[in-house]
Design a protein around this motif. Structure first.
Motif, PDB file in Angstrom:
ATOM      1  N   TYR A  15       0.893  -1.167   0.000  1.00  0.00           N
ATOM      2  CA  TYR A  15       0.000   0.000   0.000  1.00  0.00           C
ATOM      3  C   TYR A  15       0.921   1.204   0.000  1.00  0.00           C
ATOM      4  O   TYR A  15       1.556   1.465   1.014  1.00  0.00           O
ATOM      5  CB  TYR A  15      -0.870   0.038   1.248  1.00  0.00           C
ATOM      6  CG  TYR A  15      -1.945  -1.031   1.319  1.00  0.00           C
ATOM      7  CD1 TYR A  15      -3.054  -1.006   0.479  1.00  0.00           C
ATOM      8  CD2 TYR A  15      -1.866  -2.041   2.271  1.00  0.00           C
ATOM      9  CE1 TYR A  15      -4.050  -1.960   0.582  1.00  0.00           C
ATOM     10  CE2 TYR A  15      -2.861  -3.010   2.376  1.00  0.00           C
ATOM     11  CZ  TYR A  15      -3.948  -2.953   1.526  1.00  0.00           C
ATOM     12  OH  TYR A  15      -4.941  -3.898   1.638  1.00  0.00           O
ATOM     13  N   VAL A  20       2.834  -4.831   2.956  1.00  0.00           N
ATOM     14  CA  VAL A  20       2.107  -5.538   4.015  1.00  0.00           C
ATOM     15  C   VAL A  20       2.120  -7.050   3.822  1.00  0.00           C
ATOM     16  O   VAL A  20       1.883  -7.793   4.762  1.00  0.00           O
ATOM     17  CB  VAL A  20       0.652  -5.037   4.183  1.00  0.00           C
ATOM     18  CG1 VAL A  20       0.648  -3.572   4.578  1.00  0.00           C
ATOM     19  CG2 VAL A  20      -0.165  -5.259   2.957  1.00  0.00           C
ATOM     20  N   SER A  39      -2.442 -12.448  14.325  1.00  0.00           N
ATOM     21  CA  SER A  39      -2.902 -11.342  15.149  1.00  0.00           C
ATOM     22  C   SER A  39      -3.311 -10.172  14.259  1.00  0.00           C
ATOM     23  O   SER A  39      -3.121 -10.201  13.040  1.00  0.00           O
ATOM     24  CB  SER A  39      -1.811 -10.934  16.130  1.00  0.00           C
ATOM     25  OG  SER A  39      -0.630 -10.738  15.417  1.00  0.00           O
ATOM     26  N   SER A  40      -3.844  -9.140  14.884  1.00  0.00           N
ATOM     27  CA  SER A  40      -4.340  -7.982  14.152  1.00  0.00           C
ATOM     28  C   SER A  40      -3.215  -7.349  13.330  1.00  0.00           C
ATOM     29  O   SER A  40      -2.112  -7.165  13.833  1.00  0.00           O
ATOM     30  CB  SER A  40      -4.900  -6.978  15.157  1.00  0.00           C
ATOM     31  OG  SER A  40      -5.467  -5.917  14.469  1.00  0.00           O
ATOM     32  N   GLY A  41      -3.520  -7.057  12.073  1.00  0.00           N
ATOM     33  CA  GLY A  41      -2.543  -6.396  11.219  1.00  0.00           C
ATOM     34  C   GLY A  41      -1.559  -7.340  10.542  1.00  0.00           C
ATOM     35  O   GLY A  41      -0.654  -6.898   9.841  1.00  0.00           O
ATOM     36  N   SER A  42      -1.743  -8.644  10.718  1.00  0.00           N
ATOM     37  CA  SER A  42      -0.768  -9.585  10.139  1.00  0.00           C
ATOM     38  C   SER A  42      -0.976  -9.795   8.637  1.00  0.00           C
ATOM     39  O   SER A  42      -0.118 -10.364   7.976  1.00  0.00           O
ATOM     40  CB  SER A  42      -0.815 -10.922  10.881  1.00  0.00           C
ATOM     41  OG  SER A  42      -2.112 -11.473  10.853  1.00  0.00           O
ATOM     42  N   GLY A  43      -2.123  -9.360   8.109  1.00  0.00           N
ATOM     43  CA  GLY A  43      -2.313  -9.439   6.652  1.00  0.00           C
ATOM     44  C   GLY A  43      -3.382 -10.424   6.210  1.00  0.00           C
ATOM     45  O   GLY A  43      -3.498 -10.729   5.022  1.00  0.00           O
ATOM     46  N   LYS A  44      -4.206 -10.896   7.147  1.00  0.00           N
ATOM     47  CA  LYS A  44      -5.212 -11.911   6.817  1.00  0.00           C
ATOM     48  C   LYS A  44      -6.256 -11.373   5.834  1.00  0.00           C
ATOM     49  O   LYS A  44      -6.544 -11.992   4.814  1.00  0.00           O
ATOM     50  CB  LYS A  44      -5.915 -12.385   8.107  1.00  0.00           C
ATOM     51  CG  LYS A  44      -4.956 -12.868   9.182  1.00  0.00           C
ATOM     52  CD  LYS A  44      -5.678 -13.300  10.443  1.00  0.00           C
ATOM     53  CE  LYS A  44      -6.455 -12.209  11.171  1.00  0.00           C
ATOM     54  NZ  LYS A  44      -5.624 -11.128  11.726  1.00  0.00           N
ATOM     55  N   THR A  45      -6.837 -10.222   6.174  1.00  0.00           N
ATOM     56  CA  THR A  45      -7.867  -9.638   5.300  1.00  0.00           C
ATOM     57  C   THR A  45      -7.274  -9.308   3.937  1.00  0.00           C
ATOM     58  O   THR A  45      -7.917  -9.499   2.901  1.00  0.00           O
ATOM     59  CB  THR A  45      -8.470  -8.376   5.952  1.00  0.00           C
ATOM     60  OG1 THR A  45      -9.124  -8.772   7.157  1.00  0.00           O
ATOM     61  CG2 THR A  45      -9.471  -7.701   5.042  1.00  0.00           C
ATOM     62  N   THR A  46      -6.037  -8.848   3.914  1.00  0.00           N
ATOM     63  CA  THR A  46      -5.384  -8.528   2.640  1.00  0.00           C
ATOM     64  C   THR A  46      -5.321  -9.778   1.758  1.00  0.00           C
ATOM     65  O   THR A  46      -5.606  -9.711   0.555  1.00  0.00           O
ATOM     66  CB  THR A  46      -3.972  -7.956   2.895  1.00  0.00           C
ATOM     67  OG1 THR A  46      -4.090  -6.826   3.759  1.00  0.00           O
ATOM     68  CG2 THR A  46      -3.306  -7.542   1.603  1.00  0.00           C
ATOM     69  N   GLU A 161     -13.307 -13.364   9.765  1.00  0.00           N
ATOM     70  CA  GLU A 161     -13.663 -13.293  11.190  1.00  0.00           C
ATOM     71  C   GLU A 161     -15.174 -13.265  11.378  1.00  0.00           C
ATOM     72  O   GLU A 161     -15.704 -12.372  12.051  1.00  0.00           O
ATOM     73  CB  GLU A 161     -13.039 -12.047  11.845  1.00  0.00           C
ATOM     74  CG  GLU A 161     -11.544 -11.961  11.596  1.00  0.00           C
ATOM     75  CD  GLU A 161     -10.744 -11.640  12.847  1.00  0.00           C
ATOM     76  OE1 GLU A 161     -11.244 -11.913  13.951  1.00  0.00           O
ATOM     77  OE2 GLU A 161      -9.618 -11.156  12.711  1.00  0.00           O
TER      78      GLU A 161
HETATM   79  N1  ATP Z   1      -5.864   0.471   2.393  1.00  0.00           N
HETATM   80  C1  ATP Z   1      -4.771   0.384   3.144  1.00  0.00           C
HETATM   81  N2  ATP Z   1      -3.790   1.307   3.078  1.00  0.00           N
HETATM   82  C2  ATP Z   1      -2.661   1.205   3.809  1.00  0.00           C
HETATM   83  N3  ATP Z   1      -2.398   0.196   4.668  1.00  0.00           N
HETATM   84  C3  ATP Z   1      -3.337  -0.758   4.795  1.00  0.00           C
HETATM   85  C4  ATP Z   1      -4.561  -0.725   4.049  1.00  0.00           C
HETATM   86  N4  ATP Z   1      -5.294  -1.827   4.389  1.00  0.00           N
HETATM   87  C5  ATP Z   1      -4.548  -2.481   5.290  1.00  0.00           C
HETATM   88  N5  ATP Z   1      -3.375  -1.867   5.539  1.00  0.00           N
HETATM   89  C6  ATP Z   1      -2.312  -2.331   6.453  1.00  0.00           C
HETATM   90  O1  ATP Z   1      -1.935  -3.633   6.061  1.00  0.00           O
HETATM   91  C7  ATP Z   1      -1.641  -4.440   7.186  1.00  0.00           C
HETATM   92  C8  ATP Z   1      -2.440  -5.719   7.108  1.00  0.00           C
HETATM   93  O2  ATP Z   1      -3.807  -5.428   7.193  1.00  0.00           O
HETATM   94  P1  ATP Z   1      -4.946  -6.517   7.191  1.00  0.00           P
HETATM   95  O3  ATP Z   1      -6.238  -5.807   7.175  1.00  0.00           O
HETATM   96  O4  ATP Z   1      -4.691  -7.503   6.095  1.00  0.00           O
HETATM   97  O5  ATP Z   1      -4.679  -7.232   8.592  1.00  0.00           O
HETATM   98  P2  ATP Z   1      -5.540  -8.341   9.363  1.00  0.00           P
HETATM   99  O6  ATP Z   1      -4.616  -9.472   9.621  1.00  0.00           O
HETATM  100  O7  ATP Z   1      -6.785  -8.626   8.599  1.00  0.00           O
HETATM  101  O8  ATP Z   1      -5.854  -7.609  10.728  1.00  0.00           O
HETATM  102  P3  ATP Z   1      -7.198  -7.629  11.651  1.00  0.00           P
HETATM  103  O9  ATP Z   1      -7.126  -8.906  12.447  1.00  0.00           O
HETATM  104  O10 ATP Z   1      -7.044  -6.434  12.526  1.00  0.00           O
HETATM  105  O11 ATP Z   1      -8.394  -7.570  10.757  1.00  0.00           O
HETATM  106  C9  ATP Z   1      -1.953  -3.596   8.410  1.00  0.00           C
HETATM  107  O12 ATP Z   1      -0.733  -3.106   8.918  1.00  0.00           O
HETATM  108  C10 ATP Z   1      -2.801  -2.475   7.861  1.00  0.00           C
HETATM  109  O13 ATP Z   1      -2.600  -1.302   8.599  1.00  0.00           O
END
Ligand code: ATP
Ligand code: MG
Length: 363
Positions: A15, A20, A39-46, A161
């Protein structure tokens, strides 16, 4: 092995300046229940958004049934997503929500009605067709979201989730039901959670993520029993992790004593970390134990006592005991050789696999 339905080859996601995801390789096979755990922010949703097509990778390739789909838009992928906030349409009733995708595709009214009934039956909401979304509980809304996604007959269902907003009991029920739905339909589920218990209970295969990387992947039993490093061991359940040394094959030293174990293939006197799960430890009379410990704290947890203790080497231990123990008193602590799990220090999963393979060939 059958061809994977989804494959990530060296996938990266940036990004702006922030990377990420770094070089993700993964394979998803047809008909299994996969979990991304991290954990939160590890990149799962991405990762889910890349699978669904809401994001295009900045590096590497994504394949679906062997074909590159990096630039294929979401509506042309046979992949549907259940979002964390459900994203139901509040101004439509249950039936309209469930048939939304079919209506877009121009399906007939009869066909849609039959499918809605079938899907509501699947998620145990038969008869709820005309209910408004605002008249449903959280768990029921969750089921409608699942029914809506499944009504499109995807080959892969992504679930981000989906249970995190539910209370403990409903969550347990939904875990069981989701798993049953997946098995009944035989389609592929990719499920996201940060709850390790949930991942262990539901999955055929787990990817453990941290900081944009997959640290380890395997069956729940593999990951629980043979965590690849300190992070995974801590993340995947309560663990005792103490420093040790592999004297030679099948003999490990920690807490000032040598113990028989079942691991080998390391250098003589290689420093390691030793993992012992709290549920594998028992308190026994001192002369029957493998180590002597002094009890520090104790709390009743319903079906066991959660006990903390320390040994004479000042290692701290968490023990799940079936019997009560006396604080300040000394006991024997017992465990079996196969309960001792060895982790090498700073070893990547690839290096670990290569070493194990070599070890198997030699022995
Ligand atoms: N649109 C965006 N622009 C910039 N950074 C982003 C964007 N979307 C996500 N990130 C960053 O990418 C990283 C991974 O995000 P992601 O949403 O994949 O995490 P996650 O594992 O799903 O976390 P959670 O459990 O909190 O949902 C995070 O550090 C987040 O801040
Ligand atoms: Mg997320």
């Amino acid at each position: 092995m059958a061809q994977p339905i989804i494959e990530f080859k060296n996938v990266a996601m940036q990004y702006g300046e922030t990377e990420v995801l770094k070089s993700i390789d993964l394979e998803i096979e047809q008909g299994k229940f996969y979990t991304l755990l991290g954990s939160s922010g590890s990149g799962k949703t991405t990762i889910l958004r890349l699978m669904a097509g809401f994001l295009t990778p900045t590096g590497g390739d994504i394949l679906f049934n062997g074909e590159r789909i990096n630039d294929v838009p979401p509506e042309r992928r046979r992949i549907n997503t259940v979002f964390q906030n459900y994203a139901l349409f509040p101004n439509m009733n249950v039936a309209e929500n469930v048939s939304f995708g079919m209506a877009l595709k121009g399906k007939s009214k009869t066909e849609m009605k039959a499918k809605v009934a079938e899907m509501l039956d699947l998620v145990k909401l038969s008869g709820y067709e005309d209910r408004e979304i605002s008249e449903l509980s959280g768990g029921q809304q969750q089921r409608v979201a699942i029914a809506r996604a499944l009504a499109n007959e995807p080959e892969v269902l992504l679930l981000d989730e989906p249970l995190s907003a539910l209370d403990y009991k409903l969550r347990k029920t939904m875990q069981y039901e989701l798993r049953a739905i997946q098995q009944r339909l035989g389609i592929t589920f990719v499920f996201v959670t940060h709850d390790q218990e949930e991942a262990l209970a539901m999955s055929d295969w787990i990817f453990v993520m941290n900081d944009g990387k997959i640290l380890q992947n395997g069956t729940p039993v593999d990951i629980y029993d043979e965590p690849i490093n300190h992070f995974v061991a801590e993340f995947i359940g309560e663990s005792n992790i103490v420093p040790g040394v592999m004297r030679k094959d099948y003999l490990v030293s920690f807490a000032g004593k040598d113990f028989e174990n079942v691991d080998g293939g390391m250098r003589p006197n290689e420093p390691v970390e030793v993992v012992l799960r709290p549920e594998d430890l028992d308190l026994v009379p001192i002369d029957e134990g493998k180590l002597v410990v002094t009890i520090d704290t104790e709390s009743f947890r319903g079906d066991y006592y959660e006990i903390t203790a320390h040994d004479d080497d000042n290692n701290h231990w968490q023990i799940q005991a079936t019997n009560q123990a006396e604080i300040g008193k000394r006991y024997g602590m017992y465990f079996d050789p196969e309960d001792i799990h060895i982790m090498r220090l700073n070893e990547s999963e690839a290096a670990f696999d290569a070493r194990l393979e070599q070890y198997d060939e030699e022995s």
